[in-house]
Each structure stands twice: as C-alpha cells, then as structure tokens.
Enzyme design. Sequence first.
Site, PDB file in Angstrom:
ATOM      1  CB  CYS A   1      -3.224   0.484 -27.226  1.00 33.79           C
ATOM      2  SG  CYS A   1      -3.188  -1.282 -26.847  1.00 33.79           S
TER       3      CYS A   1
ATOM      4  CG  ASP B   1       1.211  -2.119 -24.415  1.00 35.41           C
ATOM      5  OD1 ASP B   1       2.043  -1.743 -23.571  1.00 35.41           O
ATOM      6  OD2 ASP B   1       1.390  -3.100 -25.156  1.00 35.41           O
TER       7      ASP B   1
ATOM      8  NE  ARG C   1       4.646  -2.920 -24.080  1.00 32.83           N
ATOM      9  CZ  ARG C   1       4.857  -3.716 -25.115  1.00 32.83           C
ATOM     10  NH1 ARG C   1       6.089  -4.166 -25.360  1.00 32.83           N
ATOM     11  NH2 ARG C   1       3.862  -4.070 -25.923  1.00 32.83           N
TER      12      ARG C   1
ATOM     13  CG  HIS D   1       1.378   0.218 -29.309  1.00 29.56           C
ATOM     14  ND1 HIS D   1       2.040  -0.973 -29.119  1.00 29.56           N
ATOM     15  CD2 HIS D   1       0.186   0.086 -28.692  1.00 29.56           C
ATOM     16  CE1 HIS D   1       1.281  -1.787 -28.396  1.00 29.56           C
ATOM     17  NE2 HIS D   1       0.153  -1.174 -28.127  1.00 29.56           N
TER      18      HIS D   1
ATOM     19  CB  CYS E   1      -0.763  -3.330 -31.054  1.00 27.17           C
ATOM     20  SG  CYS E   1      -2.354  -3.342 -30.198  1.00 27.17           S
TER      21      CYS E   1
END
Length: 240
Positions: free
Chosen positions: A43, A45, A47, A99, A102
């Site tokens: 992803c 993302d 993080r 994750h 999400c």
Amino acid sequence: MTETLDHLFDRNLEWAERKTREDPTFFRRQSEQQAPAYLWIGCSDSRVTANDVLGLDPGEVFVHRNIANVVHTSDLNILSVLEYAIDTLGVRHVIVAGHYGCGGVQRAMVDRRGALVDHWLQPLSMFFRKHRAVFDAMPDDRHRFERLCEINIEMQVRRVAATPIVENAWARGAELHLHGWIYGMHDGLLRDLGPHVSSIAERDSLPSIDTCVHRRAEPVSALRRHAISAFGGAPCCGGQ
C-alpha cells in the site's frame, strides 16, 4: 514565491554522512547491480515501508506501491513492475502486503461513489456489497474492517497469480512463490495470511475468493510461531 525544501536536503546530507560512518562501503554496494529476491506489492500508506518493516537494506527488495495494494490486470504500471521483477531481476518471491487500518479498504466500504479512487477500488467495493449480509453479521465495525483488509490481500494474491506474466514463469519452470501478508500498525508485526501459491496447479486449486468471506484463517506472526514452537502448539499470545 516558491517554497523550497532545503530542510529535506539537510536531512539527506545528515543521513548520507551517518550511513557512511556506520558502514563505509554502504553506498559503493548500493551503486552495484541490484539483485533482490523479493517483490513487495504494498500500500502507498506512508507508515508502511517495505525495507523498514522487513529490516532489509535498499537493493534487497523490489517495491511497487499503490492505494490499498490493488492488482488491476489492466494496470501497465504494476504489470511492468511484475514483468521486470520476474524476467529481469529474477525475484523468487512476490509478497502482497496489506495492513490493518487501510484507508483505501475503508473507502471501499462506504456508499459514496464517483471519485477516481472509487474506480480504483471498485473490485473490492463490489465484493463488499455482494457479501454485505455476511459482513453485517460480524460483531462490529472493527471486525468488518479487519476482515475486508484480509480479504483484499487474498483477492490480490489471486489476481497476481492469474497474470500471464506469472503463469508463463511457472510454465517455463521458474521458481516463483506468491505470498499474502498483513501488517499490524499497532505492534509493527507482519502476519502470514496466505494464500501461498507456487504453481499453476496450486493456483487453480484455490477456492473461489467468494468463499473466503465465510472462513477466516488466523494470520500468524513470527512472534506467535516462536511461541507455538516453544510451547508445543499450546494456544498463547492472544492471537498474535
């Protein structure tokens, strides 16, 4: 007036100097040909970065990222990455890594449609709507959200396995393994979710993704594996 980002250049300088102090040959090694054994499809993302969560140096994992780690068979970006990773770099493992928490998966659960991101997430949205009664029967929103995060990974592993790129690699006898993993933001641990696919026969024997909503294999972290090994299979760690 254009705002400059000098502070990021300063951080880059500090990082390069620190890496050189810690490992004088680091950048010389990095400048050589990359030879990763892994392709990470994850992803976007901010993080969740592959090298950090895997504890690997740059050059050890080839990376593709997009919103909610979705695999579209019409997406030339991911297909090019997949082809290059398999045919040129010779990766042996393709890891689809989503994750919990999400935002893309959460977006697929809402009724609002029409933004470009909704077109991207449409396969997952359609799955959620198709099985809405099953999801509504789950205990609460958290369970629904977490289960769809897991389903999304299982779906995308199947989509990778269905590409002619992967099928051709298996047909010519290449060693290539597909894995489905999920990452926990709350504890930093990767969990083995599956499915694991290493051949056309294994791909073709997978149950339909529509059946996955009715069953849930417990994702297993290395922490839980070690505990099971140490205690002879006794339940422990609260599902870690």
